[in-house]
Design a protein around this motif. Structure first.
Motif: not given
Lengths: 246, 210
Positions: A171-172, A211-215
């Protein structure tokens, strides 16, 4: 050892970039990965070519400057190892090695394998500090800290800010970096007064940087050269949710 | 994701327990379906509680999908240039199929509602008892339908394997001492749900329940 390298070459931020193949011969298995690139660069300079740009500083695994995606893995497949501490003995003779920069929109490529990680600095500026006169190191027993908290805070504090977590995350996301910095301070007495406002400011800055979200894939902690544990992210989420509930 | 997911997991547990009534008898299953609709009567009109549950579930599904889409969009925006080579270092098939798995589950959900809730695509049609629809739907001659349910339920199981412990992490209730228990718990709950949901259709298709 003789190797074939496929390296990302990009002359500047506006260049679209491409993979370029190089042969590197007579590489010693005792060389570090960066020394192997030094050998190639010396040859490129002698041939009048532009050497491959890459970040590096201490070359002993503590500064966080170096880092590249080697064969699809940030810092290479060796666990808990920075690129500068990765040695060529871990590669097969005759192997083809793919080398790419960290890939993330908030980490724009400056040149070749060098990316601009100022986004991390801005996350720190948003709240990664304590606003108390810290002075010189206090006596160890003057401010009691639970052993578990001291250990967890220290684990988090070992983050060198290299950015491998972002590079590895599908997710970056910069959650592991931000969480390490938040956890490091939020578990210690000096970090308590600003605990919730810090979490909120840093997480909001992380999101603002793109930045992307944490999964919760765990890719970050798997490549982290310092083995920052995944539960720092739970700690960050907990502080962030409490900050928003206030 | 975590909160809406938790709502849906709780629903699934209830749904599975209800389904198992078919092993007692058709009447027991039908009575259970009636009970869901008459619960709270005479305090509230027919179907009050069920409608509330349906609304909460529908909202959860929509918010869950909305969260998934926005996470996915953020992920794409955060990595405009893809890697030429990328190798996963964190094992976990379940983790990597969350998005595709989710799409599969939505498609299945549409079919499942048309089949057993509204009866539109069910051999017994909309005007029939729930037990009749269930037993006719998984008739041995319709083995392919059982196969579709099998794949879909396994997909749900894999989704929950990552989803359940992940929800605890997102809500900040996880830590290094709990990971093992959370992961084992997630796998256990997923396995129980898969077995519980597959038992009735398989039993019907293989003629154990008639």
């Amino acid at each position: 050892m003789n190797l074939t390298l496929k390296v990302w070459r990009q002359s500047g931020p506006s260049d679209s970039g491409r993979m370029v193949k190089y042969r590197v011969e007579e590489v010693s298995p005792d060389m570090s990965f960066l020394e192997m690139l030094d050998v190639l660069n010396e040859r490129l300079i002698l041939e009048g070519d532009d050497p491959i740009a890459f970040d590096h500083d201490c070359r002993e695994g503590i500064c966080g400057m170096c880092g590249m995606v080697i064969n699809g893995v940030a810092h290479g497949e060796q666990v808990a190892t920075t690129t500068c501490q990765l040695h060529m003995r871990h590669f097969e003779d005759g192997a083809t090695i793919t080398i790419e920069p960290w890939r993330a929109a908030p980490f724009p490529v400056v040149k070749d394998l060098v990316v601009d990680r100022s986004a991390f600095d801005r996350i720190i500026q948003a709240g990664g500090f304590v606003s108390v006169p810290a002075g010189s190191a206090p006596d160890a027993h003057s401010l009691p800290v639970r052993k578990e908290d001291a250990d967890s805070a220290f684990d988090a504090a070992t983050c060198i800010g290299c950015g491998a977590c972002v590079a590895a995350c599908p997710n970056g996301s910069a959650s592991l970096f931000t969480a390490a910095k938040i956890t490091h301070l939020s578990l210690l007495p000096q970090g308590q007064p600003e605990r919730l406002s810090r979490a909120k400011a840093m997480v909001d800055q992380m999101d603002a940087e793109g930045f992307g979200g944490c999964t919760n894939t765990g890719e970050c902690t798997a490549v982290c050269p310092k083995g920052i544990p995944l539960d720092t992210i739970a700690q960050m989420n907990s502080d962030y949710l409490k900050a928003n509930a206030k | 994701m975590a909160v809406t997911g938790a709502v849906m997991v709780l629903f699934l547990v209830g749904h599975m327990l209800g389904n198992l009534k078919i092993f007692i008898s058709r009447d027991s299953f039908n009575d259970y379906a009636t009970a869901l609709r008459t619960l709270l009567e005479p305090l509230a009109p027919y179907r009050t509680l069920l409608t509330i549950v349906e609304v909460v579930l529908a909202v959860s599904v929509v918010l869950h999908i909305w969260a998934a889409i926005s996470l996915s969009r953020r992920a794409h925006a955060a990595r405009p240039v893809k890697y030429a080579a990328k190798k996963s270092q964190a094992g976990g098939y379940a983790t990597h199929i969350m998005r595709y798995g989710g799409v599969t589950i939505v498609l299945f959900l549409v079919w499942h509602l048309l089949d057993l809730t509204f009866g539109v695509v069910n051999p017994k049609g909309p005007v029939s008892t729930p037990a009749d629809r269930m037993i006719a739907g998984f008739d041995p001659s319709r083995w392919w339908m059982t196969l579709i349910y099998l794949v879909a339920v396994v997909m749900v199981g894999l989704h929950l394997r990552h989803g359940i412990w992940s929800a605890f992490q997102t809500l900040g209730w996880a830590n290094r001492n709990r990971y093992k228990a959370l992961r084992t718990g997630a796998a256990l709950v997923s396995a129980v749900l898969v077995i519980g949901f597959l038992a009735p259709p398989l039993a019907i298709t293989f003629g154990v329940v008639k």
